[in-house]
Write an enzyme that holds these catalytic residues in place. Sequence first.
Site, PDB file in Angstrom:
ATOM      1  N   ASP A  85       0.855  -1.183   0.000  1.00 31.56           N
ATOM      2  CA  ASP A  85       0.000   0.000   0.000  1.00 31.56           C
ATOM      3  C   ASP A  85       0.891   1.233   0.000  1.00 31.56           C
ATOM      4  O   ASP A  85       1.725   1.408   0.894  1.00 31.56           O
ATOM      5  CB  ASP A  85      -0.916   0.007   1.227  1.00 31.56           C
ATOM      6  CG  ASP A  85      -1.762   1.267   1.307  1.00 31.56           C
ATOM      7  OD1 ASP A  85      -2.618   1.453   0.429  1.00 31.56           O
ATOM      8  OD2 ASP A  85      -1.552   2.073   2.243  1.00 31.56           O
ATOM      9  N   ASP A 132      -3.146   1.707   7.092  1.00 30.86           N
ATOM     10  CA  ASP A 132      -2.267   1.304   5.997  1.00 30.86           C
ATOM     11  C   ASP A 132      -2.032  -0.205   5.985  1.00 30.86           C
ATOM     12  O   ASP A 132      -2.022  -0.832   4.921  1.00 30.86           O
ATOM     13  CB  ASP A 132      -0.946   2.050   6.083  1.00 30.86           C
ATOM     14  CG  ASP A 132      -1.129   3.561   5.940  1.00 30.86           C
ATOM     15  OD1 ASP A 132      -2.098   3.965   5.280  1.00 30.86           O
ATOM     16  OD2 ASP A 132      -0.313   4.316   6.491  1.00 30.86           O
ATOM     17  N   CYS A 147     -13.263  -9.417   9.071  1.00 29.87           N
ATOM     18  CA  CYS A 147     -14.624  -9.923   8.855  1.00 29.87           C
ATOM     19  C   CYS A 147     -15.186  -9.559   7.492  1.00 29.87           C
ATOM     20  O   CYS A 147     -16.220 -10.096   7.091  1.00 29.87           O
ATOM     21  CB  CYS A 147     -15.550  -9.400   9.954  1.00 29.87           C
ATOM     22  SG  CYS A 147     -15.891  -7.630   9.847  1.00 29.87           S
ATOM     23  N   GLU A 190      -1.664  -1.440  -5.893  1.00 28.13           N
ATOM     24  CA  GLU A 190      -2.864  -0.780  -6.382  1.00 28.13           C
ATOM     25  C   GLU A 190      -2.582  -0.053  -7.693  1.00 28.13           C
ATOM     26  O   GLU A 190      -1.463   0.390  -7.945  1.00 28.13           O
ATOM     27  CB  GLU A 190      -3.374   0.238  -5.359  1.00 28.13           C
ATOM     28  CG  GLU A 190      -4.197  -0.354  -4.248  1.00 28.13           C
ATOM     29  CD  GLU A 190      -4.785   0.718  -3.359  1.00 28.13           C
ATOM     30  OE1 GLU A 190      -6.030   0.838  -3.300  1.00 28.13           O
ATOM     31  OE2 GLU A 190      -4.009   1.440  -2.722  1.00 28.13           O
ATOM     32  N   CYS A 229     -12.716  -4.217   6.168  1.00 26.93           N
ATOM     33  CA  CYS A 229     -12.106  -4.906   7.309  1.00 26.93           C
ATOM     34  C   CYS A 229     -11.466  -6.198   6.819  1.00 26.93           C
ATOM     35  O   CYS A 229     -12.140  -7.053   6.229  1.00 26.93           O
ATOM     36  CB  CYS A 229     -13.160  -5.202   8.374  1.00 26.93           C
ATOM     37  SG  CYS A 229     -12.528  -6.160   9.782  1.00 26.93           S
ATOM     38  N   CYS A 233     -13.501  -1.896  13.678  1.00 25.94           N
ATOM     39  CA  CYS A 233     -14.627  -2.488  12.954  1.00 25.94           C
ATOM     40  C   CYS A 233     -15.709  -2.915  13.950  1.00 25.94           C
ATOM     41  O   CYS A 233     -15.471  -3.032  15.151  1.00 25.94           O
ATOM     42  CB  CYS A 233     -14.132  -3.676  12.133  1.00 25.94           C
ATOM     43  SG  CYS A 233     -15.433  -4.509  11.179  1.00 25.94           S
ATOM     44  N   CYS A 288     -16.792  -5.746  14.305  1.00 24.76           N
ATOM     45  CA  CYS A 288     -16.428  -7.049  14.857  1.00 24.76           C
ATOM     46  C   CYS A 288     -15.477  -6.916  16.034  1.00 24.76           C
ATOM     47  O   CYS A 288     -15.106  -7.915  16.654  1.00 24.76           O
ATOM     48  CB  CYS A 288     -15.808  -7.935  13.784  1.00 24.76           C
ATOM     49  SG  CYS A 288     -14.194  -7.356  13.171  1.00 24.76           S
TER      50      CYS A 288
END
Length: 401
Positions: free
Chosen positions: A187, A352, A327, A271, A324, A343, A345
Amino acid sequence: MTRAVKRAFKFRFYPTGAQAAELARTFGCVRLVYNMALAARTEAWTLRQERVNYNATSAMLTTWKRTDDLAFLNEVSSVPLQQTLRHLQVAFTNFFAKRARYPSFKSKKKSRRSAEYTTSGFRYRDGQLTLAKMAEPLDIVWSRPLPEGARPSTVTVSQDAAGRWFVSLLCDDVIEQAPASGMVGVDAGLDSLLTLSTGEKFANPRYERRDRVALARAQRELARKAKGSHNRAKARLKVARVHARITDRRRDHLHKLTTRLVRENQTIVVEDLTVRNMVTSHSLARAISDAAWRQFRTLLEYKADWHGRDLVVVDRWFPSSKLCSACGGLAERMPLNVRSWTCRCGQTHDRDVNAARNILAEGLSVIACGGGVRPQRTDVRTGRSSTKQETQRATAGIPRL
């Protein structure tokens, strides 16, 4: 396992006064021939709808040399002049194939000063390189050895804006393809230049910011000088040297990072960032340009190809930061100032690191689905991105947080 490749080795050299004058004349003649050939091809198409190829421009060059006004073209080597016509032919080929814009004229002040010599335009013996029309070999600083038994097939001489002279030798080389078993998602960011799916972060050196004070001082001095004066030329060189220092340090850092990633991992996932659109943001344009994400991608691509690595580029619209990695829940919003989030969860994520893990998972799904290195935006049959055909966890069936 090895692979044979064409590899350019670039060295700095220090020409004598006579050599510098000869190269300066060559650069000027190369630029003139390119512009005249481009004007001739443009006029032929505009007025007569006629396409002029390389052979026709080569015949034009012979005619130009016989005229009194252009007789000075005979004073420099003919090889760089023929090569610039070949470069123009390649430019038109790319234009007609819709891979590039229409060729533009070379500027005396802004265009790159370079000349390319093929085997008939130079002599390489016993580690000494002598160009055509020169009596002495170039004083090259051999900072690294050429491959054993290598014979340059092409030599390119150039001078950058800071006045430094470089020579690039294109040789046949053999790349050792050592096996690697790692898989990593990468990333790109600004706080951390790179963040890996393993949790490792590489700090952003911000080379332009480090030299910003020196650059501003040099630019102020340049602005005070009268245009066309010798003092202005000296001040321009000072500005160019600061820019060259920034560029060299940035390139060296990116080379080290990409080499390490390629040596340690068989599969690398990144990416598909649209840097051209991102730099339109006035608040982030300078920082994004300093990070040089496009240069990082370019270096990573050819090194992965050399070493037989799998480089996967996931779709630019994949929500790597909002998803996330534990999950699969998708956050509603994720502003840039949010560096960590929790999150539903209960999992707390570093922004990052979480994005890098999602990029890796999405890249593996691209490989499984056959999406290829450059996934298409939509699939003709399903209407969905090829990066999302294996799982719908990013958008379907998961309520937004």
